[in-house]
Motif scaffolding. Sequence first.
Motif, short mmCIF file in Angstrom:
data_model
loop_
_atom_site.label_atom_id
_atom_site.label_comp_id
_atom_site.label_asym_id
_atom_site.label_seq_id
_atom_site.Cartn_x
_atom_site.Cartn_y
_atom_site.Cartn_z
N THR A 59 -3.69 8.79 4.29
CA THR A 59 -2.28 8.44 4.53
C THR A 59 -1.94 7.12 3.88
O THR A 59 -0.77 6.81 3.70
N GLU A 60 -2.93 6.33 3.51
CA GLU A 60 -2.67 5.05 2.87
C GLU A 60 -1.99 5.26 1.52
O GLU A 60 -1.22 4.42 1.07
N ASP A 61 -2.28 6.36 0.83
CA ASP A 61 -1.68 6.62 -0.46
C ASP A 61 -0.17 6.76 -0.35
O ASP A 61 0.57 6.39 -1.25
N LEU A 62 0.30 7.26 0.76
CA LEU A 62 1.74 7.45 0.92
C LEU A 62 2.46 6.14 1.19
O LEU A 62 3.66 6.03 0.98
N GLN A 63 1.74 5.15 1.63
CA GLN A 63 2.37 3.88 2.01
C GLN A 63 2.45 2.89 0.84
O GLN A 63 2.85 1.77 1.03
N GLU A 64 2.05 3.32 -0.34
CA GLU A 64 2.09 2.41 -1.49
C GLU A 64 3.51 2.16 -1.91
O GLU A 64 4.40 2.98 -1.70
N GLY A 65 3.73 1.06 -2.59
CA GLY A 65 5.06 0.70 -3.04
C GLY A 65 5.47 1.50 -4.26
O GLY A 65 4.76 2.42 -4.71
N PRO A 66 6.63 1.21 -4.80
CA PRO A 66 7.11 1.94 -5.98
C PRO A 66 6.21 1.67 -7.19
O PRO A 66 5.55 0.64 -7.27
#
Length: 88
Positions: A2-9
């Motif tokens: 789920t960390e991948d989804l929380q990355e910035g633009p």
Amino acid sequence: MTEDLQEGPLAQTTYAPAPKKLTAREQRRRRRQRRKRGEEVLAWVLVPVICFGIYWGIAAGFEMMNTSPGQVWDQLMQVKAMMEKRSG
């Protein structure tokens, strides 16, 4: 995961500039280099094939006549000796 989804633009990418169009002289030089390279490769392939074909053809000819190069040479030397006796 789920960390991948929380990355910035995503950061903006810089594109490499379009390559300059080659001049006619440069295009001709590259074509010539490719042709020479192709001819070299073709020569490295064809020359051994031709040499093997010539060898195979000569060997098949001797085999067909049921003789050998040594016998042919000996017969030529006998003919030469006979011709020398006639003229001398």
